[in-house]
Design an enzyme around this catalytic site. Structure first.
Site, PDB file in Angstrom:
ATOM      1  N   HIS A 231       0.846  -1.192   0.000  1.00  0.00           N
ATOM      2  CA  HIS A 231       0.000   0.000   0.000  1.00  0.00           C
ATOM      3  C   HIS A 231       0.881   1.243   0.000  1.00  0.00           C
ATOM      4  CE1 HIS A 231       1.183  -0.400   4.205  1.00  0.00           C
ATOM      5  NE2 HIS A 231       0.902   0.884   4.363  1.00  0.00           N
ATOM      6  N   ASP A 233       0.740   5.161   1.852  1.00  0.00           N
ATOM      7  CA  ASP A 233      -0.006   5.848   2.919  1.00  0.00           C
ATOM      8  C   ASP A 233      -0.696   7.066   2.307  1.00  0.00           C
ATOM      9  OD1 ASP A 233       1.044   3.976   4.637  1.00  0.00           O
ATOM     10  OD2 ASP A 233       2.637   5.280   5.381  1.00  0.00           O
ATOM     11  N   HIS A 288       4.784   0.161  -0.007  1.00  0.00           N
ATOM     12  CA  HIS A 288       5.514  -0.651   0.975  1.00  0.00           C
ATOM     13  C   HIS A 288       4.609  -1.737   1.541  1.00  0.00           C
ATOM     14  CE1 HIS A 288       3.700   2.829   3.014  1.00  0.00           C
ATOM     15  NE2 HIS A 288       3.639   2.109   4.132  1.00  0.00           N
ATOM     16  N   ARG A 298       7.141  -9.039  15.949  1.00  0.00           N
ATOM     17  CA  ARG A 298       7.581  -7.711  15.511  1.00  0.00           C
ATOM     18  C   ARG A 298       6.498  -6.671  15.798  1.00  0.00           C
ATOM     19  NH1 ARG A 298       7.083  -4.594  10.692  1.00  0.00           N
ATOM     20  NH2 ARG A 298       8.864  -3.182  10.481  1.00  0.00           N
TER      21      ARG A 298
HETATM   22  O1  LIG Z   1       5.103  -2.168  10.225  1.00  0.00           O
HETATM   23  C1  LIG Z   1       5.657  -1.636   9.278  1.00  0.00           C
HETATM   24  O2  LIG Z   1       6.865  -1.774   9.074  1.00  0.00           O
HETATM   25  C2  LIG Z   1       4.870  -0.810   8.285  1.00  0.00           C
HETATM   26  C3  LIG Z   1       3.664  -0.137   8.865  1.00  0.00           C
HETATM   27  C4  LIG Z   1       2.888   0.638   7.848  1.00  0.00           C
HETATM   28  O3  LIG Z   1       3.203   0.663   6.697  1.00  0.00           O
HETATM   29  C5  LIG Z   1       1.668   1.390   8.255  1.00  0.00           C
HETATM   30  O4  LIG Z   1       1.287   1.336   9.442  1.00  0.00           O
HETATM   31  O5  LIG Z   1       1.083   2.049   7.366  1.00  0.00           O
HETATM   32 FE   LIG Z   2       2.125   2.224   5.594  1.00  0.00          FE
END
Ligand SMILES: O=C(O)CCC(=O)C(=O)O
Ligand SMILES: [Fe+2]
Length: 361
Positions: A231, A233, A288, A298
């Site tokens: 996605h 942001d 990403h 994680r």
């Molecule tokens: O957890 C991650 O590394 C990415 C988180 C992410 O892309 C988001 O919260 O929009």
């Molecule tokens: Fe994100």
């Protein structure tokens, strides 16, 4: 209620896309969570191939390094950002405390279908047929209404959780303002060029922010699951603290998925869709995703920095001329979220092709 929270009222989600799996003691991947991972883009080795730029903010060349990273990647890592490192430990500890609670306890703060804040699966779940290997908690401001449900018998823990989250948001707010100024500076612009920007020295809250705590439980077979699907942001800027485990991958044109190797104390900065609009496409919003792993639980903490409610974001006048006409029509964060809810990864394309916002349907 802030407008960013209101926006979600217009896009209610299905409960099946909100309630996460009870990950405790899951040894097999349920069919609902089994993904066929696209091989369209390979995962590249960040040691021998490209790796995401790491920028020292105290470097005299920081601005030109930032510009290059924003044009070529739409993301970078930063060190010497001025945020006390022990705050990352505290926010991570509180995040782990929340996600290690029993499932029934976490479900007491389940996000409602038309809300942005609360516990649940990622908002983008609704765009994918298979479920993601993650859970999250989104908050805006001081989250006491949630903390008192999570730890009903532990008033000290309620306050600790809220104080840390508040402090973190405050630091992030100041940091994203500074970063925003640097991003503009790298293009030869200043905050004066942004008519809506007022620094928050008086404590006023003119731009909107959301904090997301992400949790990727240990997974028996990460190659057949997806922690957080690909996605971009919607924000202007997202600042991410990732714990010591790798998991975040960014898509680099012409290369593939590049794992973002955690650097102790560094923050990941990624540009969102509204920054691409504001810079008339000079800076890219980066695609990403995140993957779980077999050994470590994680967690990550993402701070989304966006414009004030009711402010229309449009390509900056100084970045457009006859040869570089404005590529996107002006629209608010709320309007953009509605376009994204309809078109997801094609939202920016739709904005580019339609010209006027009346034509966004
Ligand atoms: O957890 C991650 O590394 C990415 C988180 C992410 O892309 C988001 O919260 O929009
Ligand atoms: Fe994100």
């Amino acid at each position: 209620m802030s407008s960013i929270a209101e926006s979600y009222k217009a896009i209610p989600m299905n409960l099946n896309h909100i309630i996460p799996l009870d990950f405790n003691g899951v040894h097999e991947i349920p069919e609902s969570h089994e993904w066929t991972i696209s091989t369209e883009h390979p995962i590249v080795d960040p040691v021998t191939c490209d790796s995401l730029p790491l920028i020292d903010l105290s470097d005299p060349n920081a601005l030109s390094l930032i510009r290059k990273a924003c044009e070529e990647w739409g993301a970078f890592q930063v060190i010497n950002h001025g945020i006390p490192l022990n705050l990352f430990e505290e926010v991570e500890l509180q995040t782990r405390r929340l996600f290690s609670l029993p499932t029934h306890q976490k479900l007491t703060i389940l996000r409602s279908p038309d809300s942005i804040t609360g516990y649940g699966m990622p908002h983008i779940q609704t765009f994918f047929p298979k479920l993601m290997w993650s859970e999250g908690f989104q908050l805006i401001g001081y989250p006491m209404e949630y903390a008192s449900q999570l730890w009903p018998q532990e008033p000290d823990q309620q306050t600790n959780f809220c104080d840390v989250m508040e402090k973190y948001q405050k630091e992030m707010k100041a940091f994203t303002e500074k970063l925003f100024e640097m991003l503009l500076g790298s293009l030869g612009l200043t905050l004066e060029d942004i008519h809506w920007f007022k620094p928050t020295t008086d404590g006023s809250n003119n731009h909107q922010n959301v904090l997301t705590l992400n949790s990727y439980p240990v997974c028996p077979d990460p190659n057949r699951t997806m922690g957080l699907a690909p996605h971009t942001d919607t924000s202007l800027i997202t600042v991410l603290h990732q714990s010591g485990s790798t998991g975040l991958q960014v898509l680099k044109d012409g290369s593939g998925w590049v794992p973002v190797v955690p650097v102790s104390g560094a923050l990941v900065v990624n540009l969102g869709d509204l920054m691409e609009v504001l810079t008339n496409g000079l800076f890219k919003s980066i695609m990403h995703r995140a993957v779980a792993n077999m050994t470590n639980h994680r967690v990550s903490v993402a701070f989304f920095f966006g414009p004030p409610r009711d402010v229309e974001i449009a390509p900056l006048v100084k970045l457009t001329d006859e040869d570089h006409p404005a590529l996107y029509c002006p629209l608010t964060w709320k309007e953009f979220l509605q376009t994204k809810a309809k078109h997801f990864d094609k939202a920016l394309e739709v904005l580019r092709n339609k010209g006027a916002k009346d034509n966004l349907d």
